[in-house]
Design a protein around this motif. Structure first.
Motif, PDB file in Angstrom:
ATOM      1  N   MET A 286       6.081   9.388   0.083  1.00  0.00           N
ATOM      2  CA  MET A 286       5.187   8.622  -0.779  1.00  0.00           C
ATOM      3  C   MET A 286       5.333   9.376  -2.220  1.00  0.00           C
ATOM      4  SD  MET A 286       2.182   8.095   1.760  1.00  0.00           S
ATOM      5  CE  MET A 286       1.035   7.262   0.629  1.00  0.00           C
ATOM      6  N   ARG A 287       5.147  10.607  -2.276  1.00  0.00           N
ATOM      7  CA  ARG A 287       5.283  11.230  -3.709  1.00  0.00           C
ATOM      8  C   ARG A 287       6.403  10.787  -4.510  1.00  0.00           C
ATOM      9  NH1 ARG A 287       1.318  14.643  -5.112  1.00  0.00           N
ATOM     10  NH2 ARG A 287       2.680  16.092  -6.400  1.00  0.00           N
TER      11      ARG A 287
ATOM     12  N   SER B 167       8.452   8.304  -4.103  1.00  0.00           N
ATOM     13  CA  SER B 167       8.478   6.631  -4.573  1.00  0.00           C
ATOM     14  C   SER B 167       7.534   6.525  -5.828  1.00  0.00           C
ATOM     15  CB  SER B 167       7.976   6.065  -3.354  1.00  0.00           C
ATOM     16  OG  SER B 167       6.883   6.004  -3.125  1.00  0.00           O
ATOM     17  N   ARG B 168       6.702   7.555  -6.015  1.00  0.00           N
ATOM     18  CA  ARG B 168       5.764   7.331  -7.041  1.00  0.00           C
ATOM     19  C   ARG B 168       6.305   8.206  -8.358  1.00  0.00           C
ATOM     20  NH1 ARG B 168       3.448   5.994  -2.556  1.00  0.00           N
ATOM     21  NH2 ARG B 168       1.913   4.241  -2.579  1.00  0.00           N
TER      22      ARG B 168
ATOM     23  N   GLU C 268       6.421  11.388  -8.209  1.00  0.00           N
ATOM     24  CA  GLU C 268       5.694  12.611  -8.149  1.00  0.00           C
ATOM     25  C   GLU C 268       6.736  13.766  -7.568  1.00  0.00           C
ATOM     26  OE1 GLU C 268       2.901  13.359  -9.391  1.00  0.00           O
ATOM     27  OE2 GLU C 268       2.205  11.514  -9.824  1.00  0.00           O
TER      28      GLU C 268
ATOM     29  N   PHE D 150      -2.764  12.943  -3.039  1.00  0.00           N
ATOM     30  CA  PHE D 150      -2.872  12.141  -4.383  1.00  0.00           C
ATOM     31  C   PHE D 150      -4.288  12.344  -4.664  1.00  0.00           C
ATOM     32  CE2 PHE D 150       0.649  10.116  -2.034  1.00  0.00           C
ATOM     33  CZ  PHE D 150       1.493   9.886  -2.904  1.00  0.00           C
TER      34      PHE D 150
ATOM     35  N   ALA E  22      -5.935   9.888  -7.344  1.00  0.00           N
ATOM     36  CA  ALA E  22      -6.056   8.482  -6.994  1.00  0.00           C
ATOM     37  C   ALA E  22      -7.361   8.348  -6.445  1.00  0.00           C
ATOM     38  CB  ALA E  22      -5.141   7.856  -6.073  1.00  0.00           C
TER      39      ALA E  22
ATOM     40  N   THR F 238      -7.896   3.216  -3.342  1.00  0.00           N
ATOM     41  CA  THR F 238      -6.566   3.191  -3.543  1.00  0.00           C
ATOM     42  C   THR F 238      -5.931   4.054  -2.430  1.00  0.00           C
ATOM     43  OG1 THR F 238      -6.626   2.899  -5.894  1.00  0.00           O
ATOM     44  CG2 THR F 238      -4.717   3.651  -5.021  1.00  0.00           C
ATOM     45  N   ARG F 239      -6.324   5.158  -2.371  1.00  0.00           N
ATOM     46  CA  ARG F 239      -5.701   6.033  -1.312  1.00  0.00           C
ATOM     47  C   ARG F 239      -5.957   5.603   0.174  1.00  0.00           C
ATOM     48  NH1 ARG F 239      -8.599  10.632  -4.015  1.00  0.00           N
ATOM     49  NH2 ARG F 239      -9.915  10.653  -2.267  1.00  0.00           N
TER      50      ARG F 239
ATOM     51  N   TRP G  14      -3.273   3.344   0.992  1.00  0.00           N
ATOM     52  CA  TRP G  14      -1.963   3.652   1.279  1.00  0.00           C
ATOM     53  C   TRP G  14      -1.788   4.397   2.605  1.00  0.00           C
ATOM     54  CZ3 TRP G  14      -1.945   7.042  -3.988  1.00  0.00           C
ATOM     55  CH2 TRP G  14      -1.582   6.094  -4.994  1.00  0.00           C
TER      56      TRP G  14
ATOM     57  N   GLU H 153       0.868   3.033   4.703  1.00  0.00           N
ATOM     58  CA  GLU H 153       2.479   3.435   4.171  1.00  0.00           C
ATOM     59  C   GLU H 153       2.561   4.718   4.659  1.00  0.00           C
ATOM     60  OE1 GLU H 153       4.518   4.541  -0.040  1.00  0.00           O
ATOM     61  OE2 GLU H 153       2.738   3.518   0.046  1.00  0.00           O
TER      62      GLU H 153
END
Length: 223
Positions: free
Chosen positions: A32-33, A35-36, A38, A62, A65, A69-70, A73, A76
């Motif tokens: 996930m990180r 893809s962002r 990070e 995260f 965030a 928002t978290r 996610w 995901e």
């Protein structure tokens, strides 16, 4: 060891108690990180949050965030985790010996976890436990999950045993809260995942054990 030394049924939490699943979780949050844009998160930074669940792990990964928002996610994260399931994590050292001793003593063991049932079930053949685990209750199996005592009560009911003949082993405070509310003996697994401010001496467990192999000692079992 006499069979009488073990409870008739030993129920376990999964992540942080039976299974060192943090490496699988780390692979999920790092996907996930990445893809962002990070950098990768260190295992040591994620490990204390694993027993707190997906929301806590995504929050740790995260922190900048907002909560809404978290929360969005989390699906995901679970999708990434499904792809990593059993690729990196292993049972803690001594767990297999403890499970074998429980079985050899004529007792049964099972799992009560807040992990989604489908993920917990998928892990069983990867660990060779699919025919050994006598009962498995996931976090979405029932209407309530730990710290509610319902999953522990249903596990005992499904196995046809009284709660006083069971012990529950877990590494998080809600494990012990659930066991106490269910009327079960409780064992605090000190080798699991804890935040710095967590103090297991305040949880009210019947006993605390330092390592899985301590479960081979008859004196570790409350009763």
């Amino acid at each position: 060891m006499s069979a009488a030394r073990f409870p008739k049924v030993v129920l376990f939490d999964l992540d942080g108690t039976l299974l060192d699943s943090a490496p699988d979780m780390l692979a999920a949050v790092n996907a996930m990180r990445a893809s962002r844009g990070e950098p990768a998160m260190d295992l040591a930074a994620l490990r204390p949050h694993v027993s707190k669940g997906a929301r806590a792990m995504v929050g740790a990964a995260f922190p900048g965030a907002d909560a809404g928002t978290r929360d969005g996610w989390i699906p995901e994260f679970l999708d990434h985790y499904r792809r990593q399931l059993g690729h990196h994590g292993l049972p803690f050292g001594g767990i297999e010996d403890a499970l074998a001793a429980i079985e050899a003593g004529g007792s049964r063991w099972g799992i009560v976890t807040n992990k989604p049932e489908s993920l917990a079930v998928a892990l069983m053949p990867l660990l060779g436990w699919e025919t050994r685990c006598a009962v498995l209750i996931g976090g979405d199996t029932l209407a309530s999950r730990k710290p509610d005592p319902l999953p522990l009560l249903v596990a005992a009911e499904r196995l046809g045993v009284d709660v006083v003949d069971c012990a529950y082993v877990g590494d998080d405070e809600r494990d012990i809260v659930a066991a106490r509310a269910a009327g079960m003996h409780s064992v605090v697994a000190l080798w699991g995942y804890r935040l710095d401010h967590d103090d297991p001496t305040t949880w009210g467990g019947d006993v605390m054990i330092d390592a899985p192999r301590d479960m081979l000692d008859p004196a570790c079992w409350p009763g």
